[in-house]
Scaffold this active site. Structure first.
Site, mmCIF file in Angstrom:
data_model
loop_
_atom_site.group_PDB
_atom_site.id
_atom_site.type_symbol
_atom_site.label_atom_id
_atom_site.label_comp_id
_atom_site.label_asym_id
_atom_site.label_seq_id
_atom_site.Cartn_x
_atom_site.Cartn_y
_atom_site.Cartn_z
ATOM 1 N N CYS A 206 0.796 -1.230 0.000
ATOM 2 C CA CYS A 206 0.000 0.000 0.000
ATOM 3 C C CYS A 206 0.828 1.280 0.000
ATOM 4 C CB CYS A 206 -0.939 0.001 1.204
ATOM 5 S SG CYS A 206 -2.137 -1.358 1.207
ATOM 6 N N HIS B 33 -1.228 6.273 2.538
ATOM 7 C CA HIS B 33 -1.420 5.038 3.296
ATOM 8 C C HIS B 33 -2.063 5.251 4.660
ATOM 9 C CE1 HIS B 33 -0.901 1.075 4.835
ATOM 10 N NE2 HIS B 33 -0.132 1.495 5.818
#
Length: 973
Positions: free
Chosen positions: A580, A634
């Site tokens: 991510c 993130h």
């Protein structure tokens, strides 16, 4: 060095005992005058006993001004004695030309030993120094890297202490006592993110600091530039600034001490749920603790340096200079940072001790500048400064005799816009009482005038007021005189728009940049009156290509299918890192992971380069309202739902962090078949029998996105919509589970053991292998839940698309749909991500609406593209010019003709313990190399093996193909 030049230099060096003064030049970063007690600021923020000693024993300058209040340009000015337009370093995205004349070179040539330790921040390697050791870029507070003439090293400890110790090592062990020295000790502190030494945690005993009178400034009486900046304590400071997350580089012992101080206070803060002015006050006090703690370490460093001079018996013949690269806001106007022409950032502290020359305890209020340092050092050393310097020697002032023709006005010019903190370009003239400034750009041209005698806080512009007409006219004339005398270019040179140069010492980045076409013209700052497309940038989390429009026979995604039917579906789109944070940092900055240096879910990309201009930030600086709803940068999912996570405040005008019942109520009920892995990385799911779509976090994300679409009709909109599913835990209302009866969900065929001809590293993302050791039935339950989560997200996508249509914005809006990376559902025995196989590296990508040619709508594109291509694509479609160092390419040709020629491969990389795997994908082949081949090589022929089940790396028939692909990988390092 040639014999002739060497002989000439030797001839210039005195052959008798050298009595020329030594120079110790101590430089800090962003040290504000109120944080130096010798200046007697009313708040009495901190005692700095050693710096106060310098003031008592030397001269304190109260009006030392910088010509461009930002780190790199200020340092270049110190070296050259020139303005930014003359030395070429305009902003923190520039690169210093080390071939030009600098005062260290001239001192070195004249026989001085020259040494530099600490922060450099000029990208190119230092020149003119016999010894140096510098921080790369901004550097880190804890366990920092250093660049040396022989390469990069990493040291354990606190940066201020390490710089001091290295400087003292040179002074005591390498210095030639028979020669004078230039000893430059340049600190990182107290630069953002203000991380104090462990010994200074709690230095203030939780003091409540006096507030500056303008902490809650509303910017009335001033213009657009002050109102639209992005440097407020209230909304710009992030969790790293406020120590709500720890520094990434702390080791275990450092982290223990750090957490022991901050965590109890952070828990109390979170429990208090402060809002409004109370929240700002808490942030201000945390900021003061941290910033002032950093200054304490600098004061201690100065003490050690002075003690070394005394121990060596050279203190009486050493000029000691303490200064900062510029001032800094400590809550004044509600701000932190610098950049503006206003007093707090324009003025920098300056203390000079020169025994026998400077009268102890003297104070000077002349308009002096860091422009004057080069001339001062050269004259003090008995040299004649070059004629082309913009500064003048301070030696007469130090002797107590200010020249009659000393400057009465000072020119200032700031260039870094578009850029971090969104401070507009401006220039102006400063006198002892007045300040005239022009803020300029394609969408701004505003003049302001301040009378420091009647308005010392600079709260009200008097520009245009009749009573100031004469002063205003005189200042305009003086400003034009200065610009003409200094030969300031008009308009700004193209170099002032060249953003984000490769970092010094990063050979891979530099090599890559050298092979890319560079921008030939400045970014187009589009006037607000021009009609520009909206952008709706929709990301999902951990979604593979299991979707109807990608040909999946079971997964139902009617809304994504409809979007693809009116746009271009990219069938070979790839992320740059299948995790991510690295992926999102990459596509939102347009940079590869090797440029952002983000390889995990902990590091924020601005640790590498705080001056990166992100994709949303580019739109924001060009007049767009840029809003974020949900997960773009993130977040720990689900742990950080409802927080900012690793967000980037400079990227947004508005942000919303929704929280739904999946987080607030249902989390304890989630079924986790891998409890040791936790909810965010495990095989876990839950069907919600009663909840409505709008009750879940992603439902709230869609609702907030629709709200913003309805409210923001007055300016172009960049709306980033970040859905959290189908990331684990796979949670969705029951009706989406019902779409996939359990008996219809089958397992993906996989090998019984890891194939011998495939490197073990390829399978290391799933441990234990296969499938984390869960049962086949558990796998099927997870697969059902994952597909249900995809359909749930698809329904929320449909709501957002329906709102765009209802508002009549379809043809005026670029819609982008993507996932941050792919996802394994048992292929190769793997689940989740972090592999270089197709399922993990490949992503769904659809672009529709404005910018897609009619003949391209509904078509698929089989060219290999990368997520880093999105930044140049959206900039291109919106008429903006992206930074020149982006490695991606605009997809506009493929939006016109999806079958157009396109010869760019796609690169993906992951890391294993101690090494990495790099993968390149062409339309036919995938090649993955682990640890430069030491841990294996893979080669897959997608024309005959789309499931990547036969490694052909050792097949002699494909040796030439393998060599060509490995060359591509090497060229992309």
């Amino acid at each position: 060095m040639g014999v002739g030049l060497e002989s000439a230099i030797a001839a210039e060096r005195p052959h008798h005992e050298d009595h020329r003064p030594n120079i110790l030049f101590i430089f800090s970063d962003d040290h504000s005058i109120p944080a130096l007690s010798a200046y007697g600021e009313a708040r009495n923020l901190l005692q700095t006993p050693t710096l106060d000693r310098l003031a008592r024993e030397g001269m304190r300058f109260d009006r030392c001004l910088v010509p461009n209040s930002i780190c790199g340009p200020s340092r270049a000015t110190v070296l050259t004695g020139k303005y930014s337009h003359a030395h070429g370093f305009y902003d923190n995205r520039s690169r210093f030309d080390g071939s030009q004349t600098t005062f260290p070179k001239l001192l070195q040539k004249a026989g001085y030993q020259t040494a530099l330790f600490g922060k450099w921040h000029l990208v190119s390697e230092p020149t003119g120094f016999d010894d140096w050791e510098i921080l790369p870029g901004q550097g880190h507070y804890y366990n920092p890297d250093f660049l040396t003439p022989t390469g990069k090293i990493t040291k354990t400890g606190y940066v201020t202490d390490l710089i001091t110790e290295r400087a003292l090592q040179w002074f005591t062990q390498s210095r030639d006592p028979s020669r004078p020295f230039l000893w430059m000790v340049h600190h990182k502190a107290p630069h953002r993110e203000w991380e104090p030494a462990l010994r200074h945690l709690g230095h203030d005993n939780d003091r409540v600091y006096p507030e500056p009178p303008t902490l809650f400034d509303d910017y009335a009486g001033r213009g657009k530039a002050e109102r639209e900046q992005d440097m407020t304590i209230a909304r710009t400071m992030n969790e790293r600034d406020l120590k709500l997350v720890p520094p990434a580089r702390l080791n275990a012992e450092q982290r223990r001490v750090w957490d022991a101080y901050y965590e109890p206070r952070n828990r109390a803060f979170r429990q208090a749920k402060l809002e409004g002015n109370d929240l700002v006050r808490w942030k201000y006090n945390r900021y003061m603790h941290d910033y002032l703690g950093c200054v304490k370490a600098v004061d201690e460093s100065v003490q050690r340096l002075l003690e070394a001079l005394e121990a060596a018996g050279v203190a009486d013949n050493t000029i000691v200079v303490y200064c900062s690269d510029q001032g800094f806001y400590l809550g004044e106007h509600g701000w932190f940072d610098k950049r503006f022409i206003f007093e707090e950032s324009l003025r920098t502290p300056l203390l000079i001790r020169w025994p026998g020359v400077v009268a102890p305890g003297s104070v000077n209020r002349d308009l002096v500048s860091n422009l004057d340092f080069a001339s001062t050092f050269l004259e003090a050393a008995g040299l004649t400064p070059p004629d082309d310097l913009h500064g003048r020697s301070l030696v007469p002032i130090l002797k107590g005799k200010t020249p009659a023709d000393w400057r009465k006005s000072f020119y200032y010019h700031y260039y870094e816009y578009p850029g971090v903190h969104s401070v507009r370009r401006h220039y102006g003239v400063v006198t002892d009482r007045y300040k005239l400034v022009r803020f300029y750009g394609d969408d701004i041209d505003e003049w302001e005038l301040f009378d420091l005698e009647t308005d010392p806080l600079e709260l009200t512009s008097v520009y245009g007021k009749p009573e100031y007409a004469q002063i205003q006219a005189e200042l305009h004339a003086e400003l034009e005189r200065l610009r003409a005398e200094l030969k300031v270019p008009d308009p700004d040179p193209a170099a002032t728009f060249q953003a984000n140069s490769p970092a010094a010492g990063d050979a891979a980045t530099t090599k890559a940049a050298a092979t890319r076409p560079q921008a030939a013209s400045p970014p187009r700052l589009v006037p607000a009156a021009v009609q520009r497309p909206n952008v709706v940038f929709i990301t999902v989390d951990d979604m593979n290509n299991d979707a109807g429009c990608y040909g999946h026979p079971q997964v139902k995604t009617p809304h994504l299918d409809a979007l693809a039917a009116r746009g271009v579906r990219f069938d070979r789109a790839y992320c740059q890192y299948p995790l991510c944070n690295p992926s999102r940092a990459s596509f939102l900055t347009g940079l590869r992971p090797d440029q952002t240096k983000v390889y995990d879910n902990q590091k924020q990309f601005r640790e590498t380069d705080p001056n990166i201009l992100t994709l949303p930030q580019l739109f924001k600086t060009n007049g767009y309202h840029v809003a974020r709803v949900g997960k773009l940068y993130h977040y720990g999912n689900p742990g950080q739902i409802g927080t900012d996570g690793l967000d980037d405040p400079p990227s947004w005008s508005e942000k919303v962090n929704p929280v739904g019942i999946d987080k607030s109520e249902l989390e304890p009920k989630i079924i986790n078949h891998t409890p040791k892995r936790g909810l965010g990385a495990g095989m876990c799911y839950l069907s919600d029998p009663d909840g409505k779509d709008e009750d879940h976090t992603d439902g709230k994300v869609a609702s907030e996105a629709i709200r913003i679409l309805n409210q923001r009709q007055d300016q172009p909109l960049f709306l980033a919509v970040g859905f959290y599913r189908p990331h684990t835990p796979y949670v969705a209302p029951q009706k989406y589970f019902d779409l996939y009866p359990f008996e219809t969900v089958s397992l993906t065929p996989r090998p019984n053991m890891i194939p011998e001809d495939v490197p073990a590293a390829a399978f290391a993302s799933t441990r234990p292998w296969p499938s984390f050791g869960i049962t086949p039935e558990q796998e099927r339950r997870c697969k059902q839940a994952y597909w249900a989560s995809i359909s749930f997200v698809d329904a929320q996508l449909g709501r957002v698309l329906a709102a765009i249509d209802a508002l009549g914005l379809r043809d005026k809006t670029i819609v982008v749909f993507l996932s941050d990376h792919g996802y394994h559902l048992g292929e190769h025995g793997l689940w989740l991500k972090q592999s270089n196989f197709e399922e993990s590296a490949r992503v769904p990508l659809v672009i529709a609406g404005y910018g897609v040619a009619d003949q391209a709508k509904g078509q698929s594109c089989e060219r290999t593209v990368e997520l880093i291509d999105l930044y140049p694509t959206l900039a291109d479609l919106a008429g903006l010019t992206p930074p020149p160092n982006l490695p991606g390419a605009s997809l506009r040709p493929l939006l016109n003709n999806p079958k157009a020629s396109w010869d760019r491969p796609a690169f993906t990389q992951v890391r294993r313990a101690g090494f990495e795997g790099r993968s390149v994908r062409t339309e036919r082949w995938r090649c993955t190399v682990w640890d430069d081949g030491a841990n294996g090589v893979e080669l897959y022929d997608h024309a005959n093996d789309p499931l990547e089940q036969k490694n052909r790396a050792n097949d002699p028939d494909h040796a030439q193909t393998l060599a060509e692909l490995r060359a591509l990988l090497e060229g992309n390092r």
